[in-house]
Design an enzyme around this catalytic site. Sequence first.
Site: not given
Ligand SMILES: NC(=O)c1ccc[n+]([C@@H]2O[C@H](COP(=O)([O-])OP(=O)(O)OC[C@H]3O[C@@H](n4cnc5c(N)ncnc54)[C@H](O)[C@@H]3O)[C@@H](O)[C@H]2O)c1
Length: 323
Positions: A81, A102, A128, A220, A224
């Site tokens: 995702s 994932d 996981d 969080y 991070k």
């Molecule tokens: N979207 C933002 O604005 C943003 C900003 C800063 C950092 N991030 C970081 O970027 C990364 C991706 O975020 P995103 O926005 O694409 O989120 P998202 O929810 O769209 O995608 C995250 C994916 O990680 C998977 N996931 C969650 N827990 C898991 C686990 N225990 N084992 C395996 N897979 C797991 C989920 O199923 C999902 O497919 C994250 O680490 C998030 O903290 C996102």
Amino acid sequence: MDNRSWMDGTVASLARVPFPIIISLGFLLFRFSLLWVAVSSGIISGKEKKLRVLQGINTPVLLVRGMRLTDKVAIVTGGGSGIGEAICEKFAHEGAKIVVADIDAERAETVAGKVKTIGQKTLPHKVDVADYAQVAKLVQATTDEFGTIDILVNCAGYSEFIPTEELPLDKWRRMIDVNLNGTYYCCIATAKEMMKKNHGKIINVSSMAGIAGVPNNAHYVASKHGVVGLTRALAIDLAKYHINVNCLCPGTTLTPLNLKIMSPEYLAIRAKRVPLGRLAQPEDQANATLFLASSESDYVTGLIMYVDGGMYSLFSGYASSQP
Ligand SMILES: NC(=O)c1ccc[n+]([C@@H]2O[C@H](COP(=O)([O-])OP(=O)(O)OC[C@H]3O[C@@H](n4cnc5c(N)ncnc54)[C@H](O)[C@@H]3O)[C@@H](O)[C@H]2O)c1
């Protein structure tokens, strides 16, 4: 055949060789002559020499094929995702074989389907990342399928807003387990494979919450910040194996995660604060990650890369960032 007609024939056959190949061969010759000067003058030697020779061959090949990750094997956790999905697609377009890892098996299958459509080999894998035994199986499945691992992107993660006064311990623990411990588990399990060939690229995904506080988001923020520290520590420890460890800090990016935890009104307010005038798209993060995964960043390690439209440079950019 006299000399003149022999020369005419040679010139005519050369004219039929495609121009990019002539340029690439010229470039290859040029790189080898530089390498020869460096080796004969003692500037480089040993292992370094072998690495440079491989790079010298590789560069023109990449120029002709126009891809930056040709035949590389990449594991992308959280590949099902958002940012991880965009990275899978971007890397596939650049020639990589992708393990879409994932916790959501269905999403991993869907993204693997997209990678196949792009024309690359792929392996969807349910994991996981908070469970080391599952991470070890992921690494095993990858080497069984593709024989090696060149790139790891630790993108699996999640966020939620809970006031500190109400934050239950189990939610604290799960967040640290997934975002920080999971990143560490994937790094060490994968690095063991990369060490065998003395080369690798690890990209950890932190956040702007990895360098600043955010209200109602303590678990969080802590996880991070941990990812940023871990990146710096591993960059130093793994440098001797030529494994680059870098960290991406995305600013607010329009992904399912944010659409779930932030209202459209709040996202609009946040967009207005960004110096570049918009929130990030997943592809903005994928572009930066591609640089960190490619040979273009071979001399970059321990970098904390903000891909945030300028938010980090804006003093107090995260003030009142409550959803
Ligand atoms: N979207 C933002 O604005 C943003 C900003 C800063 C950092 N991030 C970081 O970027 C990364 C991706 O975020 P995103 O926005 O694409 O989120 P998202 O929810 O769209 O995608 C995250 C994916 O990680 C998977 N996931 C969650 N827990 C898991 C686990 N225990 N084992 C395996 N897979 C797991 C989920 O199923 C999902 O497919 C994250 O680490 C998030 O903290 C996102």
